[in-house]
Enzyme design. Structure first.
Site: not given
Ligand code: ZN
Length: 501
Positions: A265-266, A269, A295
């Site tokens: 997830h990170e 980003h 996101e």
């Molecule tokens: Zn996030």
């Protein structure tokens, strides 16, 4: 024009440097700072942010922007120069409208509210937090009034995270989605024994989990020469430049999902931040288009890629090499189903792909009602629990796992939550478009080749930074507007198959 543009860029560059310095202090605070440093750090951050803010809302910047607006009128809409002036002018107008006294009052209120929230949550004692929440709501109403809005207070606050997105549009999209998701969650709940995820709660050594996460990040294309990964209690990503992007992860021995999917997830980003065009560095354009678009990148990698069968066709044999005892007798298919188990739960951050958005609808509706005075704050726990029952079929045992669970309100933030769900929807919309242009992506992922997808995302989304509004970007990339439909189709196909619906 050249000279004025140079002067504007010099001033904006210095502001960006101050913000990067503040970000570095924040990163340090969340990773390595000893607890004793908290009070001094709060002062240091407040000072840097205040100087940056004052430099930005100065009359000189206003004058330069005004003069340059006429001069860039002939340039292409998406040229770096025209975009810089257009986007900076929009931010400038917004920031100028917020009185310094309100900023100061908010800072003071949130410092107290955050402390009260930590205690209230630890004690599951909502009444302890309620007066602070009242103050935060009042200040947010003042903020919305200062910023101005057309339809409703919430528009002004939402706009701070999703430029030019309207509450009515979000409500419409969420209503469409809710109508599909609530019955689907019920149908899955009736077949909940179809998937067993016990394998994910065995004992997985921390070091090996960490190493595996780094392998995946490398293959995704995260550049460790221009970034690093550390541990923190709450995972996050922060950038000081596209050439220095930091992400953090937490690792639990007996909860396999946390570290890996947190890292992916990170990592999503971080790829966005590393993919920003270097030509935009030290300008306000060197940033994501919005919180929701950011996101979308993390969710695309975490869920659409990381929780896909193709991904595990490639990675399961490697995982089995690392954890032979833990995965003894487990095959790739069982593991794929385990990581995709759907389970209505109290806590948003632990929610699966199907139930996650339901947590967001609840917060979005409650935030609107709070601002409009439609719910009394003393009744908030009941309102929360009633919606949990209606959407997820479960009721929190106490307010710590109910209305007090999230940090956002204690930090003064109202209007942020919808961006999580928008990110989920956009992740699928973008991926669908990538597939239409490059149908071979799933086959590439099965071979561990992530570069084609990453390059597509970089060229279509990342390099543009903050040049376009979210709506403009979505239109440019997909040719259509934000819609719940691709997400609904994706969820129904994937989970219909997993649960045999
Ligand atoms: Zn996030």
């Amino acid at each position: 024009m050249e000279e004025k543009l140079r002067e504007l860029k010099t001033r904006l560059g210095e502001i960006k440097d101050l913000e990067a310095a503040a970000n570095l202090l924040e990163w340090d605070q969340m990773t390595y700072m000893p607890p004793g440093g908290a009070a001094a750090r709060a002062e240091q951050l407040a000072t840097l942010r205040k100087i940056a803010h004052n430099l930005f809302v100065s009359d000189e910047i206003g004058r330069l922007l005004e003069e340059l607006q006429a001069e860039v009128a002939d340039l292409d809409y998406d040229s770096d120069e025209a975009s810089l002036v257009r986007v900076t002018a929009r931010d400038y107008e917004k920031e100028r409208k917020i009185p310094a006294s309100l900023v100061a009052e908010m800072a003071k209120a949130t410092a107290l509210a955050h402390e009260a929230w930590v205690r209230a949550r630890a004690e599951a004692n909502y009444p302890h937090f309620q007066p602070h929440l009242q103050k935060i709501v009042d200040l947010n109403i003042q903020m919305a009034e200062a910023l101005g809005y057309e339809d409703c207070l919430y528009d002004a606050l939402l706009d701070l995270f999703e430029p030019e997105m309207k509450t009515a549009q979000v409500a419409q999209v969420f209503d469409d989605l809710k109508a599909q998701l609530v019955p689907l969650v019920k149908a899955i709940a009736e077949r909940k024994d179809a998937v067993d995820d016990a394998v994910l709660y065995r004992d997985y050594e921390e070091e090996k989990q960490w190493a595996f996460g780094q392998e995946v990040l490398r293959r995704m294309g995260f550049d460790f020469e221009r970034g690093r990964q550390d541990k923190s209690v709450h995972p996050f990503t922060i950038a000081f430049s596209p050439n220095d992007v930091r992400l953090t992860t937490r690792v639990y021995r007996r909860q396999f999902r946390t570290a890996l999917f947190g890292s992916i997830h990170e990592g999503g980003h971080a790829l966005y931040d590393q993919g920003l065009s270097l030509a935009l560095e030290r300008t306000p354009l060197c940033d994501g288009a919005s919180t929701g678009i950011h996101e979308s990148q993390s969710r695309l990698w975490e869920n659409v890629v990381g929780r896909s069968r193709s991904f595990w066709t490639f990675y399961f044999p490697r995982l089995k090499e690392l954890f032979p005892a833990q995965l003894e007798g487990v095959d790739s298919e069982t593991f794929y189903k385990a990581i995709n188990k759907v389970q209505p739960s109290m806590i948003r951050v632990e929610a699966d792909e199907v139930t996650y958005n339901l947590h967001i609808f609840l917060r979005f509706e409650i935030e609107k009602d709070m601002l409009e005075g439609k719910v009394k704050l003393s009744d908030l726990p009941e309102a929360w629990n009633a919606k949990m029952k209606a959407y997820l079929g479960i009721v929190p045992a106490n307010d710590a796992e109910g209305v007090l669970q999230d940090v956002h309100w204690s930090m003064g933030t109202i209007g942020y939550f919808p961006t999580y769900a928008l990110g989920n929807l956009l992740a699928v919309q973008f991926y669908k478009q990538a597939l239409a242009e490059m149908p071979e992506i799933p086959a590439q992922i099965e071979r561990g080749e992530f570069a084609p997808l990453r390059t597509w995302l970089k060229e279509r989304i990342h390099v543009h930074g903050k040049k376009f509004t979210p709506a403009e970007l979505v239109r440019r990339v997909t040719g259509s507007e934000l819609s719940a439909r691709p997400f609904v189709e994706y969820i129904k196909a994937k989970y219909g198959e997993i649960y045999g619906l």
